[in-house]
Design an enzyme around this catalytic site. Structure first.
Site, PDB file in Angstrom:
ATOM      1  N   SER A   1     -32.111 -16.403  17.737  1.00 20.78           N
ATOM      2  CA  SER A   1     -31.438 -16.681  16.579  1.00 20.78           C
ATOM      3  C   SER A   1     -31.738 -17.968  16.056  1.00 20.78           C
ATOM      4  CB  SER A   1     -29.856 -16.805  16.895  1.00 20.78           C
ATOM      5  OG  SER A   1     -29.218 -17.152  15.620  1.00 20.78           O
TER       6      SER A   1
ATOM      7  N   TYR B   1     -22.546 -21.028  21.435  1.00 17.30           N
ATOM      8  CA  TYR B   1     -23.545 -19.615  21.119  1.00 17.30           C
ATOM      9  C   TYR B   1     -24.977 -20.325  21.228  1.00 17.30           C
ATOM     10  CZ  TYR B   1     -25.561 -15.994  18.007  1.00 17.30           C
ATOM     11  OH  TYR B   1     -26.351 -15.042  17.298  1.00 17.30           O
TER      12      TYR B   1
HETATM   13  N1  LIG Z   1     -26.143 -10.897  12.453  1.00 19.29           N
HETATM   14  C1  LIG Z   1     -26.790 -12.031  12.568  1.00 19.29           C
HETATM   15  O1  LIG Z   1     -26.462 -12.839  11.615  1.00 19.29           O
HETATM   16  C2  LIG Z   1     -27.463 -12.479  13.687  1.00 19.29           C
HETATM   17  C3  LIG Z   1     -28.302 -13.759  13.625  1.00 19.29           C
HETATM   18  C4  LIG Z   1     -28.854 -14.311  14.700  1.00 19.29           C
HETATM   19  C5  LIG Z   1     -28.914 -13.711  15.579  1.00 19.29           C
HETATM   20  N2  LIG Z   1     -28.069 -12.428  15.819  1.00 19.29           N
HETATM   21  C6  LIG Z   1     -28.314 -11.658  17.065  1.00 19.29           C
HETATM   22  O2  LIG Z   1     -28.685 -10.310  16.927  1.00 19.29           O
HETATM   23  C7  LIG Z   1     -28.108  -9.428  18.088  1.00 19.29           C
HETATM   24  C8  LIG Z   1     -27.439  -8.214  17.431  1.00 19.29           C
HETATM   25  O3  LIG Z   1     -26.394  -8.655  16.876  1.00 19.29           O
HETATM   26  P1  LIG Z   1     -25.862  -7.936  15.537  1.00 19.29           P
HETATM   27  O4  LIG Z   1     -25.876  -9.136  14.684  1.00 19.29           O
HETATM   28  O5  LIG Z   1     -26.427  -6.623  15.240  1.00 19.29           O
HETATM   29  O6  LIG Z   1     -24.209  -7.903  15.847  1.00 19.29           O
HETATM   30  P2  LIG Z   1     -23.236  -6.611  16.200  1.00 19.29           P
HETATM   31  O7  LIG Z   1     -23.347  -5.663  15.034  1.00 19.29           O
HETATM   32  O8  LIG Z   1     -21.980  -7.054  16.640  1.00 19.29           O
HETATM   33  O9  LIG Z   1     -23.920  -5.898  17.321  1.00 19.29           O
HETATM   34  C9  LIG Z   1     -24.122  -6.263  18.594  1.00 19.29           C
HETATM   35  C10 LIG Z   1     -24.385  -5.340  19.638  1.00 19.29           C
HETATM   36  O10 LIG Z   1     -24.340  -5.834  20.977  1.00 19.29           O
HETATM   37  C11 LIG Z   1     -23.504  -4.763  21.666  1.00 19.29           C
HETATM   38  N3  LIG Z   1     -22.923  -5.572  22.901  1.00 19.29           N
HETATM   39  C12 LIG Z   1     -22.122  -6.355  23.025  1.00 19.29           C
HETATM   40  N4  LIG Z   1     -21.773  -6.467  24.095  1.00 19.29           N
HETATM   41  C13 LIG Z   1     -22.211  -5.603  25.009  1.00 19.29           C
HETATM   42  C14 LIG Z   1     -22.429  -5.520  26.459  1.00 19.29           C
HETATM   43  N5  LIG Z   1     -21.566  -6.171  27.334  1.00 19.29           N
HETATM   44  N6  LIG Z   1     -23.060  -4.578  26.806  1.00 19.29           N
HETATM   45  C15 LIG Z   1     -23.934  -3.858  25.947  1.00 19.29           C
HETATM   46  N7  LIG Z   1     -23.909  -3.980  24.598  1.00 19.29           N
HETATM   47  C16 LIG Z   1     -23.121  -5.248  24.097  1.00 19.29           C
HETATM   48  C17 LIG Z   1     -22.564  -4.071  21.016  1.00 19.29           C
HETATM   49  O11 LIG Z   1     -22.550  -2.825  21.408  1.00 19.29           O
HETATM   50  P3  LIG Z   1     -20.968  -2.347  22.145  1.00 19.29           P
HETATM   51  O12 LIG Z   1     -19.743  -3.101  21.406  1.00 19.29           O
HETATM   52  O13 LIG Z   1     -20.955  -0.939  21.723  1.00 19.29           O
HETATM   53  O14 LIG Z   1     -21.336  -2.560  23.568  1.00 19.29           O
HETATM   54  C18 LIG Z   1     -23.432  -4.142  19.416  1.00 19.29           C
HETATM   55  O15 LIG Z   1     -24.091  -2.927  19.548  1.00 19.29           O
HETATM   56  C19 LIG Z   1     -27.293 -10.520  18.851  1.00 19.29           C
HETATM   57  O16 LIG Z   1     -27.991 -10.942  20.135  1.00 19.29           O
HETATM   58  C20 LIG Z   1     -26.932 -11.674  17.977  1.00 19.29           C
HETATM   59  O17 LIG Z   1     -26.809 -12.959  18.665  1.00 19.29           O
HETATM   60  C21 LIG Z   1     -27.650 -11.770  14.790  1.00 19.29           C
END
Ligand SMILES: NC(=O)c1ccc[n+]([C@@H]2O[C@H](COP(=O)([O-])OP(=O)(O)OC[C@H]3O[C@@H](n4cnc5c(N)ncnc54)[C@H](OP(=O)(O)O)[C@@H]3O)[C@@H](O)[C@H]2O)c1
Length: 243
Positions: free
Chosen positions: A142, A155
């Site tokens: 991130s 975080y």
């Molecule tokens: N969106 C942003 O602005 C942003 C910015 C920087 C970095 N990121 C990073 O991008 C990555 C993806 O996040 P996102 O933004 O796409 O959010 P999201 O839509 O909430 O997706 C998160 C994913 O992680 C999975 N997850 C959570 N706990 C888990 C577990 N214990 N085992 C397996 N899977 C798990 C969830 O699936 P289930 O609940 O079905 O298990 C979901 O598919 C994360 O690492 C986040 O920190 C996001």
């Protein structure tokens, strides 16, 4: 001619495992990679979503809880059983329940450490012995791996850790490619994990400039598509309007 082209496409097609593929960046990455001809193997806890996505884009899936070493091991084993090999792991699963440290949401701190750090380690531990020709680990960190903001101390700490683990792994390996993808604010369900009202309303404003999750999928596809001798170490992708 058609046979030659087909064998080139098959040679370029990779078996890509994606954690957290049930929503947001993981789901979008699966769509981008499947459209590019890769074989995607999807993991997360919400199996109904994985099943629907796999059906739609032509991939396969298995349940995955990244906080469990055994679960990650079974997930990788299932992919190898299905495709005979693993070429790339995208360690994408993550949670972001932001809060002020003084709010003492200790369970949420634990969950971030368990999913965002231990989950990545569990993935690396499960996949390294299964790589045959080099392999590629893509860790989704991130912009929070580069800067610290109020409400995001824990975080950010987890994402700094992902950055450090990735860099250490890269330095130790001669034929393993390691890529850090550092998104800025991106459309997804990530902010849904915030339980503190103050942090949630701060995020609402912050997230107004969010870019589509496919922008991150495109960056991952770029890193994967480079020749084996080229390791894209990090890509930072953020909204033009994000400070
Ligand atoms: N969106 C942003 O602005 C942003 C910015 C920087 C970095 N990121 C990073 O991008 C990555 C993806 O996040 P996102 O933004 O796409 O959010 P999201 O839509 O909430 O997706 C998160 C994913 O992680 C999975 N997850 C959570 N706990 C888990 C577990 N214990 N085992 C397996 N899977 C798990 C969830 O699936 P289930 O609940 O079905 O298990 C979901 O598919 C994360 O690492 C986040 O920190 C996001």
């Amino acid at each position: 001619m058609a046979v030659v082209l087909l064998s080139i496409v098959v040679a370029m097609s990779k078996v890509v495992l994606i954690s957290g593929a049930s929503s947001g960046i993981g789901e979008a990455t699966a769509r981008v990679l499947a459209a590019a001809g890769h074989q995607v193997f999807l993991g997360a806890r919400r199996e109904d979503r994985l099943a629907a996505l796999a059906d739609e884009i032509g991939g396969a899936y298995a349940p995955l809880d990244v906080t469990s070493r055994e679960s990650f091991q079974s997930f990788v084993d299932a992919a190898v059983e299905r495709y005979g090999r693993v070429d790339v792991l995208v360690n994408n699963a993550g949670v972001m329940p932001l809060s002020l440290m003084s709010s003492l949401k200790l369970d949420e701190w634990d969950r971030m450490v368990d999913v965002n750090i231990k989950g990545v380690l569990n993935g690396i531990g499960a996949v390294l012995p299964r790589f045959t020709d080099g392999g590629h680990v893509v860790n989704v960190a991130s912009i929070a791996a580069h800067m610290v903001m109020p409400t995001a101390a824990v975080y950010c700490a987890t994402k700094y850790a992902v950055w450090a683990l990735s860099e250490g792994l890269r330095q130790e390996s001669e034929n393993l490619r390691v890529t850090v993808i550092s998104p800025g604010v991106t459309e997804s369900e990530l902010a849904d994990t915030i339980t503190e009202e103050f942090s949630a309303s701060m995020m609402e404003d912050f997230r107004k400039v969010a870019i589509p999750a496919s922008a991150i999928g495109d960056a991952i596809a770029y890193a994967i598509s480079q020749p084996e001798s080229v390791d894209v170490n990090e890509i930072v992708v953020r909204p033009t309007a994000q400070r």
